[in-house]
Motif scaffolding. Structure first.
Motif, PDB file in Angstrom:
ATOM      1  N   GLY A   1       0.897  -1.182   0.096  1.00  8.62           N
ATOM      2  CA  GLY A   1       0.175  -0.140  -0.055  1.00  8.62           C
ATOM      3  C   GLY A   1       0.706   1.300  -0.102  1.00  8.62           C
ATOM      4  N   ALA A   2       0.381   2.158  -0.852  1.00 10.59           N
ATOM      5  CA  ALA A   2       1.125   3.631  -0.725  1.00 10.59           C
ATOM      6  C   ALA A   2       0.219   4.513  -0.819  1.00 10.59           C
ATOM      7  CB  ALA A   2       2.151   3.572  -1.921  1.00 10.59           C
ATOM      8  N   PHE A   3       0.551   5.841  -0.050  1.00  6.64           N
ATOM      9  CA  PHE A   3       0.078   6.963  -0.301  1.00  6.64           C
ATOM     10  C   PHE A   3       0.900   7.823  -0.930  1.00  6.64           C
ATOM     11  CE2 PHE A   3      -2.714   5.616   3.294  1.00  6.64           C
ATOM     12  CZ  PHE A   3      -3.950   6.174   3.070  1.00  6.64           C
ATOM     13  N   VAL A   4       0.622   8.658  -1.916  1.00  2.00           N
ATOM     14  CA  VAL A   4       1.461   9.666  -2.691  1.00  2.00           C
ATOM     15  C   VAL A   4       0.848  10.920  -2.606  1.00  2.00           C
ATOM     16  CG1 VAL A   4       2.725  10.172  -4.762  1.00  2.00           C
ATOM     17  CG2 VAL A   4       2.049   7.823  -4.259  1.00  2.00           C
ATOM     18  N   ALA A   5       1.311  12.111  -1.709  1.00  2.00           N
ATOM     19  CA  ALA A   5       0.954  13.402  -1.965  1.00  2.00           C
ATOM     20  C   ALA A   5       1.476  14.014  -3.113  1.00  2.00           C
ATOM     21  CB  ALA A   5       1.278  13.935  -0.844  1.00  2.00           C
ATOM     22  N   VAL A   6       0.582  14.593  -3.855  1.00  2.79           N
ATOM     23  CA  VAL A   6       1.200  15.428  -5.194  1.00  2.79           C
ATOM     24  C   VAL A   6       0.845  16.663  -5.319  1.00  2.79           C
ATOM     25  CG1 VAL A   6       1.042  14.962  -7.538  1.00  2.79           C
ATOM     26  CG2 VAL A   6       1.022  12.876  -6.432  1.00  2.79           C
TER      27      VAL A   6
ATOM     28  N   ILE B   1      -4.064   9.368 -14.272  1.00  2.00           N
ATOM     29  CA  ILE B   1      -2.962   8.573 -14.141  1.00  2.00           C
ATOM     30  C   ILE B   1      -3.330   7.571 -12.913  1.00  2.00           C
ATOM     31  CG2 ILE B   1      -0.732   8.338 -13.007  1.00  2.00           C
ATOM     32  CD1 ILE B   1      -0.061  11.101 -14.493  1.00  2.00           C
ATOM     33  N   ALA B   2      -4.030   8.205 -11.965  1.00  2.49           N
ATOM     34  CA  ALA B   2      -4.279   7.252 -10.750  1.00  2.49           C
ATOM     35  C   ALA B   2      -5.513   6.208 -11.100  1.00  2.49           C
ATOM     36  CB  ALA B   2      -5.100   8.134  -9.757  1.00  2.49           C
ATOM     37  N   ARG B   3      -6.344   6.333 -12.019  1.00  2.36           N
ATOM     38  CA  ARG B   3      -7.284   5.398 -12.711  1.00  2.36           C
ATOM     39  C   ARG B   3      -6.624   4.333 -13.359  1.00  2.36           C
ATOM     40  NH1 ARG B   3     -12.453   9.290 -14.155  1.00  2.36           N
ATOM     41  NH2 ARG B   3     -13.086   9.530 -11.910  1.00  2.36           N
ATOM     42  N   ALA B   4      -5.624   5.010 -14.062  1.00  2.00           N
ATOM     43  CA  ALA B   4      -4.910   3.949 -15.151  1.00  2.00           C
ATOM     44  C   ALA B   4      -3.899   2.928 -14.196  1.00  2.00           C
ATOM     45  CB  ALA B   4      -3.919   4.428 -15.819  1.00  2.00           C
ATOM     46  N   PHE B   5      -3.997   3.172 -12.884  1.00  2.00           N
ATOM     47  CA  PHE B   5      -3.146   2.171 -12.077  1.00  2.00           C
ATOM     48  C   PHE B   5      -4.038   1.504 -11.101  1.00  2.00           C
ATOM     49  CE2 PHE B   5       0.433   4.426 -13.933  1.00  2.00           C
ATOM     50  CZ  PHE B   5       1.168   3.253 -14.396  1.00  2.00           C
ATOM     51  N   SER B   6      -5.233   1.827 -11.274  1.00  2.00           N
ATOM     52  CA  SER B   6      -6.357   1.349 -10.300  1.00  2.00           C
ATOM     53  C   SER B   6      -6.030   1.855  -8.932  1.00  2.00           C
ATOM     54  CB  SER B   6      -6.212  -0.073 -10.170  1.00  2.00           C
ATOM     55  OG  SER B   6      -6.676  -0.764 -11.655  1.00  2.00           O
ATOM     56  N   ALA B   7      -5.662   3.102  -8.657  1.00  2.00           N
ATOM     57  CA  ALA B   7      -5.650   3.891  -7.621  1.00  2.00           C
ATOM     58  C   ALA B   7      -6.553   4.877  -7.366  1.00  2.00           C
ATOM     59  CB  ALA B   7      -4.199   4.586  -7.509  1.00  2.00           C
ATOM     60  N   GLU B   8      -6.662   5.277  -6.102  1.00  2.00           N
ATOM     61  CA  GLU B   8      -7.734   6.249  -5.656  1.00  2.00           C
ATOM     62  C   GLU B   8      -7.233   7.398  -5.302  1.00  2.00           C
ATOM     63  OE1 GLU B   8     -11.252   5.906  -2.263  1.00  2.00           O
ATOM     64  OE2 GLU B   8      -9.888   4.346  -2.533  1.00  2.00           O
ATOM     65  N   VAL B   9      -7.848   8.412  -5.724  1.00  2.00           N
ATOM     66  CA  VAL B   9      -7.701   9.959  -5.319  1.00  2.00           C
ATOM     67  C   VAL B   9      -8.539  10.200  -3.944  1.00  2.00           C
ATOM     68  CG1 VAL B   9      -7.819  12.402  -5.784  1.00  2.00           C
ATOM     69  CG2 VAL B   9      -7.061  10.758  -7.628  1.00  2.00           C
TER      70      VAL B   9
ATOM     71  N   ARG C   1      -3.003  20.508  -5.121  1.00  2.00           N
ATOM     72  CA  ARG C   1      -2.296  19.088  -4.526  1.00  2.00           C
ATOM     73  C   ARG C   1      -3.650  17.921  -4.368  1.00  2.00           C
ATOM     74  NH1 ARG C   1       0.641  20.673   0.717  1.00  2.00           N
ATOM     75  NH2 ARG C   1       2.049  21.200  -0.810  1.00  2.00           N
ATOM     76  N   CYS C   2      -3.041  16.950  -4.290  1.00  2.00           N
ATOM     77  CA  CYS C   2      -4.091  15.539  -4.123  1.00  2.00           C
ATOM     78  C   CYS C   2      -3.162  14.769  -3.291  1.00  2.00           C
ATOM     79  CB  CYS C   2      -4.716  15.424  -5.211  1.00  2.00           C
ATOM     80  SG  CYS C   2      -3.770  14.459  -6.366  1.00  2.00           S
ATOM     81  N   THR C   3      -3.973  13.707  -2.835  1.00  2.00           N
ATOM     82  CA  THR C   3      -3.243  12.417  -2.181  1.00  2.00           C
ATOM     83  C   THR C   3      -3.863  11.181  -3.061  1.00  2.00           C
ATOM     84  OG1 THR C   3      -3.107  13.522  -0.135  1.00  2.00           O
ATOM     85  CG2 THR C   3      -2.928  11.144  -0.125  1.00  2.00           C
ATOM     86  N   VAL C   4      -3.129  10.334  -3.439  1.00  2.00           N
ATOM     87  CA  VAL C   4      -3.354   9.118  -4.230  1.00  2.00           C
ATOM     88  C   VAL C   4      -3.103   8.066  -3.291  1.00  2.00           C
ATOM     89  CG1 VAL C   4      -3.206   7.799  -6.330  1.00  2.00           C
ATOM     90  CG2 VAL C   4      -2.995  10.306  -6.407  1.00  2.00           C
ATOM     91  N   PHE C   5      -3.923   7.166  -3.363  1.00  2.00           N
ATOM     92  CA  PHE C   5      -3.790   5.834  -2.566  1.00  2.00           C
ATOM     93  C   PHE C   5      -3.689   4.732  -3.551  1.00  2.00           C
ATOM     94  CE2 PHE C   5      -5.444   2.065  -0.375  1.00  2.00           C
ATOM     95  CZ  PHE C   5      -4.242   1.681   0.581  1.00  2.00           C
ATOM     96  N   ALA C   6      -2.610   3.721  -3.408  1.00  2.00           N
ATOM     97  CA  ALA C   6      -2.860   2.448  -4.252  1.00  2.00           C
ATOM     98  C   ALA C   6      -2.311   1.418  -3.319  1.00  2.00           C
ATOM     99  CB  ALA C   6      -1.700   2.688  -5.423  1.00  2.00           C
TER     100      ALA C   6
END
Length: 171
Positions: free
Chosen positions: A83-88, A101-109, A116-121
């Motif tokens: 699991g990873a949180f990425v703050a962008v 990009i998040a959707r392409a990797f099945s990640a969630e904003v 800014r946003c935070t993505v979780f995968a």
């Protein structure tokens, strides 16, 4: 990757860490769970290609008084997720690109603002690494990765992942 069930006692974790240090293993990740029914589950990822050294480590851990069970997982006998949180941070108006990009990797904003946003995968480690690479075109403010999770694979009848997961129990 090793999973240990350890008696939840003071200094048990310190004894495990001292065994790893004494054997000079490079610990990549160590995850310690809260005690349940008097046992604490510890997941350790060590950096080694030396099978004999890893075998010796498992035997040494089994002799430790606090260790109840040691399970060794390999890549071909277990599911592996991280699991990873990425703050962008990004220029105003480019949130749609990050979401794509998040959707392409099945990640969630999980949180979004104008700049800014935070993505979780939660995915296989290679896929999480690819997501971080794809987001590197923007400014990555913070990256937090959890210790890897492993679970034995359950195969069709006649095939057992547990037989191949190299399970050692104390007698």
């Amino acid at each position: 990757m090793l999973r240990l069930d350890v008696v939840a006692m003071p200094l048990a974790l310190a004894r495990i860490a001292s065994i790893l240090a004494h054997r000079q293993f490079n610990v990549l990740t160590m995850d310690v769970a809260a005690p349940v029914d008097g046992l604490r589950r510890i997941t350790i990822e060590v950096d080694t290609a030396d099978e004999l050294g890893l075998e010796r480590l498992v035997k040494c851990l089994n002799r430790a008084p606090d260790v109840v069970k040691v399970v060794r997982f390999s890549d071909d006998t277990s599911h592996h997720r991280r699991g990873a949180f990425v703050a962008v941070a990004f220029p105003e108006g480019r949130l749609a690109e990050v979401v794509a990009i998040a959707r392409a990797f099945s990640a969630e904003v999980v949180e979004a603002g104008r700049t800014r946003c935070t993505v979780f995968a939660a995915a296989e480690p290679a896929q999480v690494d690819a997501l971080v690479d794809a987001l590197s075109g923007f400014t990555i403010r913070e990256l937090m990765m959890a210790a890897p999770l492993r679970m034995p694979r359950f195969l069709r009848k006649g095939h057992t992942a547990v037989d191949r997961a190299h399970t050692w129990r104390r007698s």
